[in-house]
Structures are given as structure tokens and as C-alpha cells.
Write a protein that holds these residues in place. Structure first.
Motif, PDB file in Angstrom:
ATOM      1  N   GLN A 108      18.034  19.787  55.670  1.00  0.00           N
ATOM      2  CA  GLN A 108      18.961  19.175  54.740  1.00  0.00           C
ATOM      3  C   GLN A 108      18.641  17.405  55.306  1.00  0.00           C
ATOM      4  O   GLN A 108      18.603  16.548  54.264  1.00  0.00           O
ATOM      5  CB  GLN A 108      20.047  19.405  53.714  1.00  0.00           C
ATOM      6  CG  GLN A 108      20.951  18.709  52.519  1.00  0.00           C
ATOM      7  CD  GLN A 108      19.444  17.918  51.462  1.00  0.00           C
ATOM      8  OE1 GLN A 108      19.524  19.126  50.778  1.00  0.00           O
ATOM      9  NE2 GLN A 108      19.030  17.495  51.420  1.00  0.00           N
ATOM     10  N   THR A 157      24.211  22.007  41.534  1.00  0.00           N
ATOM     11  CA  THR A 157      23.004  22.261  40.651  1.00  0.00           C
ATOM     12  C   THR A 157      22.127  22.232  41.332  1.00  0.00           C
ATOM     13  O   THR A 157      21.300  22.880  40.637  1.00  0.00           O
ATOM     14  CB  THR A 157      23.552  20.525  40.453  1.00  0.00           C
ATOM     15  OG1 THR A 157      23.389  19.408  40.977  1.00  0.00           O
ATOM     16  CG2 THR A 157      24.566  20.216  39.537  1.00  0.00           C
ATOM     17  N   GLY A 158      22.165  22.256  42.949  1.00  0.00           N
ATOM     18  CA  GLY A 158      20.962  22.081  43.213  1.00  0.00           C
ATOM     19  C   GLY A 158      20.565  23.584  44.206  1.00  0.00           C
ATOM     20  O   GLY A 158      19.806  24.554  43.847  1.00  0.00           O
ATOM     21  N   VAL A 218      19.793  25.927  41.377  1.00  0.00           N
ATOM     22  CA  VAL A 218      18.667  26.102  40.816  1.00  0.00           C
ATOM     23  C   VAL A 218      17.747  26.409  42.285  1.00  0.00           C
ATOM     24  O   VAL A 218      16.613  27.778  42.117  1.00  0.00           O
ATOM     25  CB  VAL A 218      17.731  24.820  40.797  1.00  0.00           C
ATOM     26  CG1 VAL A 218      16.148  24.730  41.297  1.00  0.00           C
ATOM     27  CG2 VAL A 218      18.116  23.982  39.468  1.00  0.00           C
ATOM     28  N   SER A 219      17.875  26.162  43.371  1.00  0.00           N
ATOM     29  CA  SER A 219      16.989  27.260  44.126  1.00  0.00           C
ATOM     30  C   SER A 219      17.563  29.022  44.270  1.00  0.00           C
ATOM     31  O   SER A 219      16.850  29.620  44.260  1.00  0.00           O
ATOM     32  CB  SER A 219      18.781  27.140  46.001  1.00  0.00           C
ATOM     33  OG  SER A 219      17.818  27.856  47.023  1.00  0.00           O
ATOM     34  N   THR A 257      14.227  22.172  46.037  1.00  0.00           N
ATOM     35  CA  THR A 257      15.616  21.502  46.019  1.00  0.00           C
ATOM     36  C   THR A 257      15.898  20.831  47.015  1.00  0.00           C
ATOM     37  O   THR A 257      16.901  19.312  46.715  1.00  0.00           O
ATOM     38  CB  THR A 257      16.728  22.606  45.883  1.00  0.00           C
ATOM     39  OG1 THR A 257      16.911  23.597  46.897  1.00  0.00           O
ATOM     40  CG2 THR A 257      16.758  23.931  44.590  1.00  0.00           C
ATOM     41  N   TYR A 302      15.871  17.410  45.901  1.00  0.00           N
ATOM     42  CA  TYR A 302      17.006  16.465  44.497  1.00  0.00           C
ATOM     43  C   TYR A 302      18.588  15.829  45.231  1.00  0.00           C
ATOM     44  O   TYR A 302      19.122  15.046  45.223  1.00  0.00           O
ATOM     45  CB  TYR A 302      16.794  17.746  43.797  1.00  0.00           C
ATOM     46  CG  TYR A 302      18.682  17.424  43.391  1.00  0.00           C
ATOM     47  CD1 TYR A 302      18.554  16.507  42.098  1.00  0.00           C
ATOM     48  CD2 TYR A 302      19.608  18.024  43.307  1.00  0.00           C
ATOM     49  CE1 TYR A 302      19.766  16.245  41.098  1.00  0.00           C
ATOM     50  CE2 TYR A 302      20.343  18.436  42.731  1.00  0.00           C
ATOM     51  CZ  TYR A 302      20.905  17.360  41.282  1.00  0.00           C
ATOM     52  OH  TYR A 302      21.453  17.461  41.211  1.00  0.00           O
TER      53      TYR A 302
END
Length: 193
Positions: free
Chosen positions: A74, A120-121, A124-125, A168, A171
Motif C-alpha cells: 500500500q 471503504t476500500g 470492497v476488498s 483497492t 483508491y
């Protein structure tokens, strides 16, 4: 407010991150795919190291190592995409250092907004990887020790992790860069650290 300038607050920053992701999708997803592919090597190796180990403690150690390698991925993606905001290119050289500095700045500046990006990421992940992993491995192996899974099932779970990371990582990277730099459209140089 014009272009990609973030609206005030957390929701505005998250929306701007999504707009930036759409605008810079090819480069951002390329960086994420590269990081996810490199991260897949230690990810698979750490799982193979405890392949036959039924202990929960082994599963927890593997998960902590996975978190740490995912964090490095990340941070690298964050540093690599930072220059895209002001019209630059992907910057892989020095990306980990740059991403780490941006992340520290972002957490100090607006921890709630960064946390919202993580949540939020992460949601989705989870939607991308958990159904495939549970279908392939079974819930008990996703939540606990692998305990000698079928190689094909393990491959399905690994690919779903790769897809989720690729989808993700950029984002959250844009969220972090926006928060760390206070970026506004039309202000060249503000996303550079």
C-alpha cells in the motif's frame, strides 16, 4: 469547486479519490497490479510455511505477516501514484519512502478520513475476495488455519486476493495523497513530497 478539487470533509475526499482513480485508471491499476504481484510471493510463501499446521497461533502469525506485507504494498502504491495528481507520471523509484512519508502526514492531518478510506476500500476488498475464498477453501480455512487445502482451491483464493488488492490499493493511495497534501486541482507540485 471545479475539476477534481475535493469537497470539504471526509466524503468529499473519498469521492475525489474515486474520480482520480477513474481519471488515472491505467497507470494506477498498473502500479497496483505490480505491487500485488510482488506481494503475492511472500503471501504464498507465508501460507506454504504453515500449510499442514492446524494451530490457530500459526494462522495468526501468517495473518500478521500478511498485514505487514500488504502495508508495504500500500505504501509503495501510494508513493508511486502521488505524482499523477498534478499531471506527472507513475514514480516507482523511491515510492516506498515517498508513500511512507505521505501516509504519516495523512494520518497526522486527518486520521478519520484515512480510516474512512481504509474501511471503504477494505469493504470492497472483502466483497471481492471473501466469497471466492470461502467457496474455494471453506469458511473454516479462511478464518482459521489452512490445514492442507487443495492446491486448486488455494490458487483460487490467491487470485481473488490479487484481484482485490489490484482493485483497492490505488483508491486508498489517492485518499492518502489527497489528505497528506491538501491537493487542489490546478495547483502544480502539491502532490510531491
Amino acid at each position: 469547486m471545479t475539476g477534481d478539487s475535493p469537497a470539504p470533509g471526509t466524503v468529499g475526499t473519498l469521492r475525489t479519490a474515486l474520480r482520480l482513480l477513474r481519471r488515472h485508471a491505467p497507470a494506477a491499476f498498473l502500479a497496483a497490479a505490480a505491487a500485488a504481484a510482488v506481494n503475492a510471493v511472500p503471501d504464498v510463501l507465508r501460507q506454504v510455511a504453515v500449510w499442514d499446521d492446524p494451530r490457530l497461533s500459526a494462522a495468526l502469525v501468517v495473518d500478521v505477516l500478511g498485514f505487514l506485507t500488504g502495508l508495504v504494498a500500500q505504501l509503495w502504491v501510494t508513493g508511486a501514484v502521488a505524482g499523477l495528481l498534478d499531471g506527472g507520471r507513475l514514480s516507482p523509484s523511491g515510492a516506498l519512502r515517498r508513500g511512507s512519508a505521505l501516509a504519516v502526514r495523512a494520518v497526522r492531518r486527518a486520521p478519520g478520513t484515512v480510516l474512512a478510506g481504509v474501511v471503504t476500500g477494505g469493504a470492497v476488498s472483502a466483497l471481492l475476495t471473501i466469497p471466492a475464498s470461502v467457496a474455494a477453501l471453506g469458511a473454516d480455512r479462511v478464518l482459521g488455519p489452512l490445514d492442507s487445502p487443495d492446491v486448486g482451491a488455494f490458487a483460487v483464493a490467491t487470485v481473488s486476493d490479487f484481484v482485490a488488492s489490484t482493485a483497492t490499493l490505488p483508491y486508498l493511495a489517492f485518499v492518502v495523497v489527497l489528505v497528506a497534501t491538501g491537493w487542489r486541482a490546478g495547483q502544480p507540485g502539491t502532490s510531491r513530497s
